[in-house]
Design an enzyme around this catalytic site. Structure first.
Site, PDB file in Angstrom:
ATOM      1  N   GLY A 280       0.750  -1.210   0.003  1.00 24.65           N
ATOM      2  CA  GLY A 280       0.205  -0.087  -0.035  1.00 24.65           C
ATOM      3  C   GLY A 280       1.018   1.262   0.026  1.00 24.65           C
ATOM      4  O   GLY A 280       1.942   1.290  -0.593  1.00 24.65           O
ATOM      5  N   SER A 281       0.347   2.528   0.627  1.00 21.45           N
ATOM      6  CA  SER A 281       0.901   3.774   0.397  1.00 21.45           C
ATOM      7  C   SER A 281       2.260   3.857   1.184  1.00 21.45           C
ATOM      8  O   SER A 281       2.795   4.710   0.933  1.00 21.45           O
ATOM      9  CB  SER A 281       0.003   4.643   1.092  1.00 21.45           C
ATOM     10  OG  SER A 281      -1.378   4.674   0.218  1.00 21.45           O
TER      11      SER A 281
END
Length: 567
Positions: A280-281
């Site tokens: 993810g981020s």
């Protein structure tokens, strides 16, 4: 006739004496001795597994084996087998067979029995009128910390290691068993009889980089986080920024190494090393630091971020929050965790550049720290690298990592752009596969410039800023903290597609301007709907605060980053 008979008898005796004493005396002497000769193993004491301060994660304590002389136990074997079944919980049928073994003077009944218990059982048997039981030295494996670092340490079976460091470094830990041969008569050892002893060689200790107290605290915070968020599982990594030494690798749920069979099989490995998941981020800091290193952007680069982005794929790219067209700096893209802003910035890469940087950060290959079953993660091959794939990789989809691998990548930014390979073993040790691992073999290489690393750290500080960031709960009072949230969709095993569940995480380091520790917390499928900032962020803050206090790291006293996030 009588003389002839006597002469013939004496001739037979004479011939037999010639055979016994003249032709083959040694073999017959050995056969005679074997009639009353007992041979037993002398188990070596297994080496300890120690934390960085010499505290035991696994050690060997006094234990005994219960043994039997079948020539003395055969007559009352059924009664004795029942007696031993009740007190030692050994299998009745196999014990009965051992107690009746013909021609044997030595049989193992139970191994690795605590000394007090073994002595009590043998004494009780003698009081009950049973003969032929005895005890021998048999070191017992003990895990004094219980579940602390159990997913790393592993556990032992009766005669062999079954998991973890116990198995990976068994050759070093096991040592070499000895043996003893001695004569018995009437069930007793003959004091002046044949007695040959080969002493056992005890195993060598294995020193790890784990800090027992920090590992314990990390596990407890992680457990509290998993339970309070109603998550499936979680893991956390604490790394010394400067050396790459792993101070804690925590998993939850976990198990007690003293009683591994009481926990589900799924909990016996290390999820931090074996789980494959999209980061993810958190990935964004790798993408944007690479762009800064190339000179394509700065933290103040202005990006106009639309409400969605159509990159030619089947689904448009969205941000986690709804918005119209907004104007963010690159620092704002990190602070707000904008997928669209990251993709727009990543358009400045030339072909192959992003993949090359991610490889240099250590993605797509095992860390090889000495943990069995480690996944290499998934970094798509050049042949599968399309523009749409790169867009998604830029913000943390379409690739997979393990937790130590990702922690080492983020640590590269904390370590002024130099990746140092993570280590779990102090010094040097050889795995069962012949690989040599440990701090003596740690490697370093530059991934991004010092300037690029520090500019990225300044942007990451804005993530925990209560006014502009998405993770103020990850802040540590009194310290400058650089971090990044992660919220990634999970791929379901059954459908092979995103199934609506999420991996949430937080990675960061402190003090931001003079990093001492890098910490990465990952929580799988929180049931409360929280994201990386609200679920993993507070756990990060607690663990980081404890680590800074434990190692007496003072605040730097410098003001935090105030980079603009909008324009």
């Amino acid at each position: 006739m009588g003389f002839v008979v006597i002469a013939m008898a004496l001739s037979v005796f004479g011939a037999r004496l010639v055979q016994l004493q003249g032709l083959d005396p040694n073999s017959y002497a050995e056969m005679a001795a074997a009639e009353g000769l007992v041979e037993v193993d002398l188990p070596a004491a297994r080496g300890d597994i120690l934390d960085r301060n010499g505290e035991p994660l696994a050690d060997s304590v006094a234990g005994l084996m219960v043994v039997a002389d079948p020539q003395m136990t055969a007559d009352r074997a059924p009664e004795l087998a029942k007696f031993l079944y009740k007190r030692l919980h050994v299998d009745y049928a196999s014990t009965l067979a051992k107690l009746r073994e013909q021609g044997s003077r030595f049989e193992y009944i139970a191994r690795r029995v605590p000394s007090t218990r073994a002595t009590q059982v043998v004494d009780a048997a003698a009081e009950a009128g049973f003969k032929g039981l005895d005890t021998r030295r048999d070191p017992l494996r003990d895990y004094p910390a219980g579940d602390v670092a159990a997913n790393l340490v592993g556990f032992m079976g009766t005669d062999e290691p079954l998991a973890g460091l116990e198995r990976t470094f068994d050759e070093q830990l096991a040592g070499t068993d000895g043996s003893a041969k001695y004569e018995v008569g009437g069930g007793n050892r003959i004091p002046l009889g044949d007695n040959t002893v080969t002493e056992p060689v005890d195993g060598q200790d294995l020193h790890t980089t784990i800090d027992l107290d920090l590992q314990w605290y990390t596990q407890r915070v992680l457990r509290q986080t998993v339970e309070s968020s109603r998550a499936e599982s979680g893991f956390a990594v604490v790394m010394d920024t400067r050396t790459g030494e792993l101070l804690a690798i925590a998993d939850d749920p976990t198990f007690d190494s003293n009683a591994p069979t009481e926990s589900p099989k799924a909990d016996l490995g290390s999820r931090a090393m074996q789980d494959v998941y999209e980061p993810g981020s958190v990935e964004k800091v790798l993408t944007l630091s690479s762009l800064i290193d190339l000179g394509e952007v700065t933290p103040r680069t202005r990006i106009q971020v639309p409400s969605q982005l159509d990159d030619g794929g089947t689904h448009p790219i969205h941000d986690w929050f709804s918005h119209g067209t907004i104007r963010l700096t690159l620092a704002g893209v990190i602070a707000k965790s904008s997928n669209i802003g990251t993709v727009l910035a990543s358009k400045r890469f030339e072909d192959g550049q992003l993949r090359s940087y991610l490889e240099s950060f250590g993605l797509g290959r095992r860390t090889d720290i000495g943990v069995r079953g480690e996944t290499p993660g998934i970094l798509p091959d050049d042949s599968l690298w399309t523009p749409q794939t790169q867009d998604r990789i830029a913000f943390g989809q379409s690739l997979s990592v393990n937790a130590v691998q990702m922690a080492a990548a983020v640590n590269t930014i904390a370590n002024d752009g130099v990746r140092i390979s993570p280590s779990l073993i102090e010094g040097s040790a050889t795995t069962e596969d012949g690989a040599v691992v440990g701090t003596d073999h740690a490697t370093k290489h530059r991934v991004i410039s010092i300037s690029a690393a520090r500019q990225t750290a300044h942007m990451m500080e804005r993530v925990v800023d209560p006014d502009v960031g998405v993770a103020p709960a990850a802040a540590v009072p009194g310290y400058r903290v650089a971090g990044k949230t992660g919220t990634a969709q999970r791929v379901g095993a059954e459908c092979g597609c995103y199934d609506g569940t999420f991996t949430v995480s937080f990675a960061g380091f402190a003090p931001a301007d003079d990093p001492r520790f890098t910490i990465y917390v990952v929580v799988q499928n929180p049931g409360n709907g929280g994201g990386g900032g609200s679920v993993a962020g507070p756990a990060f803050a607690k663990i980081m605060s404890y680590a800074l206090r434990r190692y007496a790291v003072p605040p730097t006293g410098t003001p935090p980053s105030r980079l603009p996030v909008e324009w």
